[in-house]
Design a protein around this motif. Structure first.
Motif, PDB file in Angstrom:
ATOM      1  N   MET A   1       0.814  -1.185   0.000  1.00  0.00           N
ATOM      2  CA  MET A   1       0.000   0.000   0.000  1.00  0.00           C
ATOM      3  C   MET A   1       0.864   1.258   0.000  1.00  0.00           C
ATOM      4  O   MET A   1       0.499   2.247  -0.634  1.00  0.00           O
ATOM      5  N   ILE A   2       1.992   1.194   0.707  1.00  0.00           N
ATOM      6  CA  ILE A   2       2.881   2.346   0.780  1.00  0.00           C
ATOM      7  C   ILE A   2       3.494   2.615  -0.592  1.00  0.00           C
ATOM      8  O   ILE A   2       3.641   3.767  -0.993  1.00  0.00           O
ATOM      9  N   LYS A   3       3.842   1.544  -1.320  1.00  0.00           N
ATOM     10  CA  LYS A   3       4.405   1.716  -2.663  1.00  0.00           C
ATOM     11  C   LYS A   3       3.391   2.376  -3.590  1.00  0.00           C
ATOM     12  O   LYS A   3       3.732   3.221  -4.403  1.00  0.00           O
ATOM     13  N   LEU A   4       2.160   1.963  -3.472  1.00  0.00           N
ATOM     14  CA  LEU A   4       1.106   2.546  -4.295  1.00  0.00           C
ATOM     15  C   LEU A   4       0.930   4.028  -3.995  1.00  0.00           C
ATOM     16  O   LEU A   4       0.769   4.834  -4.921  1.00  0.00           O
ATOM     17  N   LEU A   5       0.985   4.407  -2.747  1.00  0.00           N
ATOM     18  CA  LEU A   5       0.881   5.821  -2.380  1.00  0.00           C
ATOM     19  C   LEU A   5       2.089   6.613  -2.872  1.00  0.00           C
ATOM     20  O   LEU A   5       1.962   7.760  -3.319  1.00  0.00           O
TER      21      LEU A   5
END
Length: 110
Positions: A1-5
């Motif tokens: 999720m952090i990579k997507l953000l």
């Protein structure tokens, strides 16, 4: 999720540069009328223009020779003598052919 953000934030910050890059990629390489094809077409056109100039000069030379043949009887005689080996009744013609240097070299090597 952090990579997507992280990716989403990168896209939001640089959306104009990404849009310009995508636009240039499409125009430059992917489009039917891309710059690569346009440059190759310009090169082909230039080569064709050179060919046209060569054919035009050849056409002009042939037209000049044809006009000379139709107006000057001495030029007709010259062509007949040189090309068709025609002669007057009181003349003799000697045809001298040059030897091919490759055949004489091959014969001397054997």
């Amino acid at each position: 999720m952090i990579k997507l953000l992280t990716i989403w934030n990168f896209i939001r910050r640089h959306k104009y540069w990404i849009t310009v890059f995508v636009f240039l990629a499409i125009i430059g390489f992917l489009d039917e009328n891309s710059m690569v094809r346009r440059v190759s077409n310009i090169r082909k056109i230039n080569k064709l223009h050179e060919g046209i100039k060569e054919y035009q000069s050849e056409y002009d030379e042939n037209t000049r020779r044809l006009n000379e043949l139709t107006t000057n009887p001495r030029s007709i005689e010259k062509v007949a003598r040189e090309k068709y080996l025609m002669k007057k009744s009181n003349e003799d013609i000697y045809v001298i052919e040059e030897e091919n240097t490759e055949t004489t070299e091959n014969e001397t090597q054997k």
